[in-house]
Design a protein around this motif. Structure first.
Motif, PDB file in Angstrom:
ATOM      1  N   ALA A 110       0.815  -1.204  -0.035  1.00  0.00           N
ATOM      2  CA  ALA A 110      -0.062  -0.005   0.001  1.00  0.00           C
ATOM      3  C   ALA A 110       0.669   1.010   0.090  1.00  0.00           C
ATOM      4  N   ALA A 111       1.687   1.182   0.841  1.00  0.00           N
ATOM      5  CA  ALA A 111       2.831   2.500   1.015  1.00  0.00           C
ATOM      6  C   ALA A 111       3.380   2.768  -0.550  1.00  0.00           C
ATOM      7  N   ASN A 112       3.930   1.786  -1.126  1.00  0.00           N
ATOM      8  CA  ASN A 112       4.408   2.061  -2.521  1.00  0.00           C
ATOM      9  C   ASN A 112       3.625   2.610  -3.287  1.00  0.00           C
ATOM     10  N   TRP A 113       2.262   1.884  -3.611  1.00  0.00           N
ATOM     11  CA  TRP A 113       1.150   2.003  -4.519  1.00  0.00           C
ATOM     12  C   TRP A 113       0.815   3.589  -4.203  1.00  0.00           C
ATOM     13  N   VAL A 114       0.341   3.830  -3.172  1.00  0.00           N
ATOM     14  CA  VAL A 114       0.157   5.136  -2.721  1.00  0.00           C
ATOM     15  C   VAL A 114       0.918   6.231  -2.955  1.00  0.00           C
ATOM     16  N   ALA A 115       2.372   5.985  -2.806  1.00  0.00           N
ATOM     17  CA  ALA A 115       3.444   7.127  -3.162  1.00  0.00           C
ATOM     18  C   ALA A 115       3.370   7.118  -4.684  1.00  0.00           C
ATOM     19  N   GLU A 116       3.185   6.004  -5.359  1.00  0.00           N
ATOM     20  CA  GLU A 116       3.304   6.077  -6.919  1.00  0.00           C
ATOM     21  C   GLU A 116       2.081   6.762  -7.523  1.00  0.00           C
ATOM     22  N   ASN A 117       0.956   6.523  -6.849  1.00  0.00           N
ATOM     23  CA  ASN A 117      -0.457   6.754  -7.468  1.00  0.00           C
ATOM     24  C   ASN A 117      -1.369   7.719  -6.978  1.00  0.00           C
ATOM     25  N   LEU A 118      -1.169   8.051  -5.888  1.00  0.00           N
ATOM     26  CA  LEU A 118      -1.772   8.618  -4.805  1.00  0.00           C
ATOM     27  C   LEU A 118      -1.477   9.873  -3.881  1.00  0.00           C
ATOM     28  N   ALA A 119      -0.178  10.206  -4.144  1.00  0.00           N
ATOM     29  CA  ALA A 119       0.578  11.101  -3.292  1.00  0.00           C
ATOM     30  C   ALA A 119      -0.034  12.459  -3.291  1.00  0.00           C
ATOM     31  N   PRO A 120      -0.617  13.096  -4.459  1.00  0.00           N
ATOM     32  CA  PRO A 120      -1.015  14.361  -4.565  1.00  0.00           C
ATOM     33  C   PRO A 120      -2.228  14.360  -3.906  1.00  0.00           C
ATOM     34  N   LEU A 121      -2.931  13.150  -3.644  1.00  0.00           N
ATOM     35  CA  LEU A 121      -4.487  13.160  -3.276  1.00  0.00           C
ATOM     36  C   LEU A 121      -4.382  12.706  -1.701  1.00  0.00           C
ATOM     37  N   LEU A 122      -3.588  11.845  -1.074  1.00  0.00           N
ATOM     38  CA  LEU A 122      -3.307  11.655   0.134  1.00  0.00           C
ATOM     39  C   LEU A 122      -1.988  12.109   0.545  1.00  0.00           C
ATOM     40  N   THR A 123      -2.083  13.356   1.345  1.00  0.00           N
ATOM     41  CA  THR A 123      -0.804  13.978   1.666  1.00  0.00           C
ATOM     42  C   THR A 123      -0.305  13.558   2.847  1.00  0.00           C
ATOM     43  N   ASN A 124      -1.228  13.157   3.869  1.00  0.00           N
ATOM     44  CA  ASN A 124      -0.521  12.607   5.082  1.00  0.00           C
ATOM     45  C   ASN A 124      -0.362  11.362   5.042  1.00  0.00           C
ATOM     46  N   PRO A 125       0.583  10.698   5.917  1.00  0.00           N
ATOM     47  CA  PRO A 125       0.791   9.263   6.156  1.00  0.00           C
ATOM     48  C   PRO A 125      -0.428   8.716   6.730  1.00  0.00           C
ATOM     49  N   PRO A 126      -0.546   7.525   6.660  1.00  0.00           N
ATOM     50  CA  PRO A 126      -1.819   6.621   7.206  1.00  0.00           C
ATOM     51  C   PRO A 126      -1.459   6.454   8.624  1.00  0.00           C
ATOM     52  N   GLN A 127      -2.486   6.316   9.529  1.00  0.00           N
ATOM     53  CA  GLN A 127      -2.124   5.533  10.734  1.00  0.00           C
ATOM     54  C   GLN A 127      -2.389   4.239  10.568  1.00  0.00           C
ATOM     55  N   ILE A 128      -1.731   3.217  10.976  1.00  0.00           N
ATOM     56  CA  ILE A 128      -1.672   1.899  10.464  1.00  0.00           C
ATOM     57  C   ILE A 128      -2.083   1.006  11.832  1.00  0.00           C
ATOM     58  N   THR A 129      -2.778   0.080  11.908  1.00  0.00           N
ATOM     59  CA  THR A 129      -3.030  -0.951  12.919  1.00  0.00           C
ATOM     60  C   THR A 129      -2.991  -2.188  12.343  1.00  0.00           C
ATOM     61  N   VAL A 130      -2.141  -3.193  12.895  1.00  0.00           N
ATOM     62  CA  VAL A 130      -2.222  -4.434  12.446  1.00  0.00           C
ATOM     63  C   VAL A 130      -2.302  -5.546  13.804  1.00  0.00           C
ATOM     64  N   GLY A 131      -3.345  -6.290  13.542  1.00  0.00           N
ATOM     65  CA  GLY A 131      -3.380  -7.328  14.594  1.00  0.00           C
ATOM     66  C   GLY A 131      -4.284  -8.770  14.262  1.00  0.00           C
ATOM     67  N   GLY A 132      -4.340  -9.631  15.195  1.00  0.00           N
ATOM     68  CA  GLY A 132      -4.948 -10.867  14.947  1.00  0.00           C
ATOM     69  C   GLY A 132      -6.457 -10.604  15.258  1.00  0.00           C
ATOM     70  N   VAL A 133      -7.370 -11.448  14.390  1.00  0.00           N
ATOM     71  CA  VAL A 133      -8.681 -11.199  14.637  1.00  0.00           C
ATOM     72  C   VAL A 133      -9.027 -12.180  15.822  1.00  0.00           C
ATOM     73  N   ARG A 134      -9.492 -11.610  16.808  1.00  0.00           N
ATOM     74  CA  ARG A 134      -9.968 -12.310  18.035  1.00  0.00           C
ATOM     75  C   ARG A 134     -11.458 -12.937  17.921  1.00  0.00           C
ATOM     76  N   VAL A 135     -12.337 -12.012  17.487  1.00  0.00           N
ATOM     77  CA  VAL A 135     -13.647 -12.341  17.420  1.00  0.00           C
ATOM     78  C   VAL A 135     -14.063 -12.179  15.994  1.00  0.00           C
ATOM     79  N   GLU A 136     -14.733 -13.161  15.320  1.00  0.00           N
ATOM     80  CA  GLU A 136     -15.275 -12.689  14.101  1.00  0.00           C
ATOM     81  C   GLU A 136     -16.606 -13.513  13.725  1.00  0.00           C
ATOM     82  N   ARG A 137     -17.525 -12.832  12.943  1.00  0.00           N
ATOM     83  CA  ARG A 137     -18.601 -13.513  12.675  1.00  0.00           C
ATOM     84  C   ARG A 137     -19.232 -12.897  11.344  1.00  0.00           C
ATOM     85  N   GLY A 138     -19.548 -13.674  10.184  1.00  0.00           N
ATOM     86  CA  GLY A 138     -19.997 -12.917   8.939  1.00  0.00           C
ATOM     87  C   GLY A 138     -21.302 -13.465   8.762  1.00  0.00           C
ATOM     88  N   ILE A 139     -22.014 -13.241   7.541  1.00  0.00           N
ATOM     89  CA  ILE A 139     -23.141 -13.229   7.143  1.00  0.00           C
ATOM     90  C   ILE A 139     -23.425 -14.531   6.289  1.00  0.00           C
TER      91      ILE A 139
END
Length: 98
Positions: A69-98
């Protein structure tokens, strides 16, 4: 399952549709073909905030998606997304789908 959330602030409201178009056409094919991919969502939260939620089978795949994402945004969205993202990564502990 592992999830990564990227939150971008400061997006001009009149630029959101262009961001969505570029993500659909450019980034979505890249991330969805990566190993361990499960799902991807892009949301507009209002007040200049957009976010993405990506789910992968492994932590490594989730972390790799942030690099992609960082590489793609730098090449394709830099003028539109001027601030770096806040990133959260984690393991899913509870899940339910439809």
């Amino acid at each position: 399952m592992h999830t990564t959330i990227r939150r971008y602030d400061g997006v001009q409201p009149d630029k959101v549709e262009e961001v969505v178009k570029r993500v659909k056409e450019g980034f979505l094919p890249i991330i969805s073909s990566s190993g361990g991919f499960v799902s991807y969502q892009f949301l507009e939260a209002g007040n200049g905030v957009v976010a993405t939620v990506s789910v992968f089978k492994t932590e490594l795949a989730a972390r790799d998606s942030n690099r992609m994402a960082a590489n793609w945004v730098a090449e394709n969205l830099a003028p539109l997304l001027t601030n770096p993202p806040q990133i959260t990564v984690g393991g899913v502990r509870v899940e339910r789908g439809i």
